[in-house]
Scaffold this motif. Sequence first.
Motif, short mmCIF file in Angstrom:
data_model
loop_
_atom_site.label_atom_id
_atom_site.label_comp_id
_atom_site.label_asym_id
_atom_site.label_seq_id
_atom_site.Cartn_x
_atom_site.Cartn_y
_atom_site.Cartn_z
N LEU A 1 0.83 -1.21 0.00
CA LEU A 1 0.00 0.00 0.00
C LEU A 1 0.86 1.26 0.00
N TRP A 2 2.01 1.18 0.67
CA TRP A 2 2.91 2.34 0.63
C TRP A 2 3.52 2.50 -0.76
N VAL A 3 3.84 1.39 -1.40
CA VAL A 3 4.34 1.46 -2.78
C VAL A 3 3.27 2.07 -3.69
N LEU A 4 2.02 1.68 -3.49
CA LEU A 4 0.92 2.24 -4.29
C LEU A 4 0.79 3.74 -4.04
N LEU A 5 0.99 4.16 -2.79
CA LEU A 5 0.95 5.59 -2.51
C LEU A 5 2.06 6.31 -3.26
N PHE A 6 3.27 5.75 -3.22
CA PHE A 6 4.37 6.35 -3.98
C PHE A 6 4.01 6.46 -5.45
#
Length: 218
Positions: free
Chosen positions: A195-200
């Motif tokens: 999910l953090w990668v998706l935010l990035f």
Amino acid sequence: MSTLTQWAPAVLALVLVASPGIWRFSRNTITIAHEGGHALVALLTGRRLEGIKLNADTSGVTVSRGRPTGLAVVLMYVAGYVTPSLLGLGAAALVTAEQVRPLLWATVVLLAGMLIMIRNLFGVLSVVLTGAVMFAVSWYATAEWQAAFALFVAWFLLLGGVRPVGELQSRRLRGRAPHSDADQLARITRVPGLLWVLLFAVVTIGALLLGGRMLLPL
């Protein structure tokens, strides 16, 4: 601005980002922005910044002291992957407003501030070389070439900010990034690293689309 100086910067930036062989070297500039983002947010949130290292393999590390959890450390980890794209968006806004020289000088000042915290020789050489190019263009180039160079900087940051996010997830899938920013955030917040990668990805792609829309009419 002629058609050549209008489109050549975008094409050159795309080549530097898309070509695997060239990207191995040009990515160092994105790493400077990435680690600079970590460092700036660490300072702004009251953490003690101890140093920055930039490595020849295009990796980097920013060391700061403070609470191991909390909003400050979350913001610091988030800042790395999104900073190049946000800087590109800011550069696009300044170019659109015809504030080219302030853009170049602001970059030189930021690099000079970052240089103080660099703790290895390769990092010093990378920052000094980048700053020297910025200074030379701002001091010696004609107004047209300054505008073309500023366009290149904006496009390179916007395009170059996206690719590392894909590379990050690729390494994570192969189990080669256990200490990545996304995984550090996952351990701190218990929000899955994906999910953090998706935010990035949302931030970097959004910045590219918005910045591109600003620059294309030029």
